[in-house]
Scaffold this motif. Sequence first.
Motif, PDB file in Angstrom:
ATOM      1  N   LEU A 148      31.483  44.424  48.037  1.00  0.00           N
ATOM      2  CA  LEU A 148      31.667  44.134  49.460  1.00  0.00           C
ATOM      3  C   LEU A 148      30.688  44.971  50.307  1.00  0.00           C
ATOM      4  O   LEU A 148      30.055  44.442  51.231  1.00  0.00           O
ATOM      5  CB  LEU A 148      33.124  44.438  49.858  1.00  0.00           C
ATOM      6  CG  LEU A 148      33.476  44.337  51.334  1.00  0.00           C
ATOM      7  CD1 LEU A 148      33.207  42.944  51.881  1.00  0.00           C
ATOM      8  CD2 LEU A 148      34.959  44.687  51.555  1.00  0.00           C
ATOM      9  N   GLU A 149      30.569  46.239  49.959  1.00  0.00           N
ATOM     10  CA  GLU A 149      29.644  47.120  50.693  1.00  0.00           C
ATOM     11  C   GLU A 149      28.219  46.593  50.603  1.00  0.00           C
ATOM     12  O   GLU A 149      27.496  46.517  51.599  1.00  0.00           O
ATOM     13  CB  GLU A 149      29.696  48.539  50.103  1.00  0.00           C
ATOM     14  CG  GLU A 149      30.826  49.374  50.686  1.00  0.00           C
ATOM     15  CD  GLU A 149      30.958  50.718  49.969  1.00  0.00           C
ATOM     16  OE1 GLU A 149      32.041  51.304  50.093  1.00  0.00           O
ATOM     17  OE2 GLU A 149      29.993  51.148  49.287  1.00  0.00           O
ATOM     18  N   ARG A 164      35.967  40.283  49.986  1.00  0.00           N
ATOM     19  CA  ARG A 164      37.055  40.962  50.717  1.00  0.00           C
ATOM     20  C   ARG A 164      38.395  40.339  50.348  1.00  0.00           C
ATOM     21  O   ARG A 164      39.354  41.029  50.040  1.00  0.00           O
ATOM     22  CB  ARG A 164      36.821  40.872  52.225  1.00  0.00           C
ATOM     23  CG  ARG A 164      37.824  41.716  53.034  1.00  0.00           C
ATOM     24  CD  ARG A 164      37.579  41.674  54.517  1.00  0.00           C
ATOM     25  NE  ARG A 164      36.247  42.141  54.885  1.00  0.00           N
ATOM     26  CZ  ARG A 164      35.250  41.355  55.300  1.00  0.00           C
ATOM     27  NH1 ARG A 164      35.435  40.058  55.415  1.00  0.00           N
ATOM     28  NH2 ARG A 164      34.080  41.849  55.613  1.00  0.00           N
ATOM     29  N   TRP A 165      38.456  39.004  50.352  1.00  0.00           N
ATOM     30  CA  TRP A 165      39.698  38.301  49.997  1.00  0.00           C
ATOM     31  C   TRP A 165      40.094  38.616  48.548  1.00  0.00           C
ATOM     32  O   TRP A 165      41.253  38.886  48.273  1.00  0.00           O
ATOM     33  CB  TRP A 165      39.527  36.790  50.144  1.00  0.00           C
ATOM     34  CG  TRP A 165      39.600  36.296  51.556  1.00  0.00           C
ATOM     35  CD1 TRP A 165      39.914  37.036  52.664  1.00  0.00           C
ATOM     36  CD2 TRP A 165      39.379  34.958  52.012  1.00  0.00           C
ATOM     37  NE1 TRP A 165      39.882  36.241  53.777  1.00  0.00           N
ATOM     38  CE2 TRP A 165      39.568  34.961  53.411  1.00  0.00           C
ATOM     39  CE3 TRP A 165      39.037  33.769  51.377  1.00  0.00           C
ATOM     40  CZ2 TRP A 165      39.422  33.814  54.192  1.00  0.00           C
ATOM     41  CZ3 TRP A 165      38.893  32.627  52.140  1.00  0.00           C
ATOM     42  CH2 TRP A 165      39.084  32.645  53.529  1.00  0.00           C
ATOM     43  N   ALA A 169      43.464  40.363  47.213  1.00  0.00           N
ATOM     44  CA  ALA A 169      44.333  39.595  46.298  1.00  0.00           C
ATOM     45  C   ALA A 169      44.553  40.376  45.006  1.00  0.00           C
ATOM     46  O   ALA A 169      45.673  40.423  44.478  1.00  0.00           O
ATOM     47  CB  ALA A 169      43.713  38.232  45.997  1.00  0.00           C
ATOM     48  N   GLU A 170      43.504  41.033  44.507  1.00  0.00           N
ATOM     49  CA  GLU A 170      43.633  41.794  43.246  1.00  0.00           C
ATOM     50  C   GLU A 170      44.599  42.962  43.426  1.00  0.00           C
ATOM     51  O   GLU A 170      45.312  43.328  42.499  1.00  0.00           O
ATOM     52  CB  GLU A 170      42.281  42.338  42.752  1.00  0.00           C
ATOM     53  CG  GLU A 170      41.117  41.365  42.685  1.00  0.00           C
ATOM     54  CD  GLU A 170      41.342  40.111  41.867  1.00  0.00           C
ATOM     55  OE1 GLU A 170      42.485  39.795  41.499  1.00  0.00           O
ATOM     56  OE2 GLU A 170      40.350  39.418  41.618  1.00  0.00           O
ATOM     57  N   GLU A 171      44.632  43.520  44.617  1.00  0.00           N
ATOM     58  CA  GLU A 171      45.562  44.624  44.879  1.00  0.00           C
ATOM     59  C   GLU A 171      47.013  44.122  44.758  1.00  0.00           C
ATOM     60  O   GLU A 171      47.869  44.804  44.188  1.00  0.00           O
ATOM     61  CB  GLU A 171      45.303  45.213  46.277  1.00  0.00           C
ATOM     62  CG  GLU A 171      46.128  46.459  46.527  1.00  0.00           C
ATOM     63  CD  GLU A 171      45.766  47.171  47.827  1.00  0.00           C
ATOM     64  OE1 GLU A 171      44.857  46.700  48.540  1.00  0.00           O
ATOM     65  OE2 GLU A 171      46.406  48.201  48.107  1.00  0.00           O
ATOM     66  N   VAL A 172      47.253  42.916  45.292  1.00  0.00           N
ATOM     67  CA  VAL A 172      48.594  42.315  45.178  1.00  0.00           C
ATOM     68  C   VAL A 172      48.904  42.020  43.705  1.00  0.00           C
ATOM     69  O   VAL A 172      49.997  42.318  43.215  1.00  0.00           O
ATOM     70  CB  VAL A 172      48.697  41.026  46.032  1.00  0.00           C
ATOM     71  CG1 VAL A 172      50.053  40.370  45.854  1.00  0.00           C
ATOM     72  CG2 VAL A 172      48.447  41.337  47.500  1.00  0.00           C
ATOM     73  N   CYS A 203      42.856  32.056  48.918  1.00  0.00           N
ATOM     74  CA  CYS A 203      42.333  33.375  48.533  1.00  0.00           C
ATOM     75  C   CYS A 203      42.866  33.904  47.206  1.00  0.00           C
ATOM     76  O   CYS A 203      42.373  34.908  46.704  1.00  0.00           O
ATOM     77  CB  CYS A 203      42.628  34.399  49.624  1.00  0.00           C
ATOM     78  SG  CYS A 203      44.361  34.900  49.664  1.00  0.00           S
ATOM     79  N   GLY A 204      43.892  33.273  46.628  1.00  0.00           N
ATOM     80  CA  GLY A 204      44.406  33.722  45.331  1.00  0.00           C
ATOM     81  C   GLY A 204      45.485  34.787  45.408  1.00  0.00           C
ATOM     82  O   GLY A 204      45.860  35.355  44.383  1.00  0.00           O
TER      83      GLY A 204
END
Length: 265
Positions: A148-149, A164-165, A169-172, A203-204
């Motif tokens: 992302l950076e 970003r999405w 989503a991976e955090e969830v 976004c998943g």
Amino acid sequence: MKNKKIISIALIFALMFTFASMLGMSTFAQTDENETQGIETPILISYQYLTGANLYASVQGETNAAAAYRAFADKAETEGYLAVANLFRATADAEAKHADDEWAILQSMGETERPTAETPTVGSTAQNLQTAFEGETYEYTVMYLGFLETATKEENAEAARIFRWAMKAEEVHAGNYKDVLNNLQDADYLNEKYGEVYRCVTCGEVDTERPSTCPVCGAVGKTFVEYNIKEKTPFADKGIIALIAAIVIIAIVAITFVLIKKRSK
Ligand SMILES: [Fe+2]
Ligand SMILES: [Fe+2]
């Protein structure tokens, strides 16, 4: 005359050396940048921007994750963890969507060869959940954060949005897997919480309840696909099954009609 010949040969060698050095330097520059992000990517020199190589790496990673989660779902089912299988299947489809979105951008950049899934290593369901949790955690804390950076720096807004999405989503996903792992022996809890899950088609994000709007991308909750242990087939696939059933029924009716006609002759 002889001197002129020697000078010409020396000049050609000098030019060749300079050209080779320039090529070598650019290769090292890309390798260094990739290494600083701690990401294993194929060095695709043809990409003008590092985001190209990052997209390639993310398509590979998401494709592998989708294949692994499908194998983990089958394993969970054989071990009797139906709700865990349900969560793995929903999350596998989320990863496949990430891969598709990232591939679409990469294709628009001129890439033609899409990475394919590597064969996953399947352990027990507890081991698979730990593997999945670690993979998701790496993705949202290291991989997508770096991608992302870089995409933002390189002003690739489309890639930045997708990264970003995916990161959120991976955090969830990581949170879901950790929760399941902590409660693996509590069948009632798992069935109650993960017997029905909902995947954001945009976004998943994978939720345990249908939200009014997606907490990651803002998509309307109605568009979320439901997965449940009573009905393993996601609702999105129902249309295809209905179509196949209709074709089979029409074929049976047509064959019967022809046979009756033949007999009556
Ligand atoms: Fe994920
Ligand atoms: Fe979403």
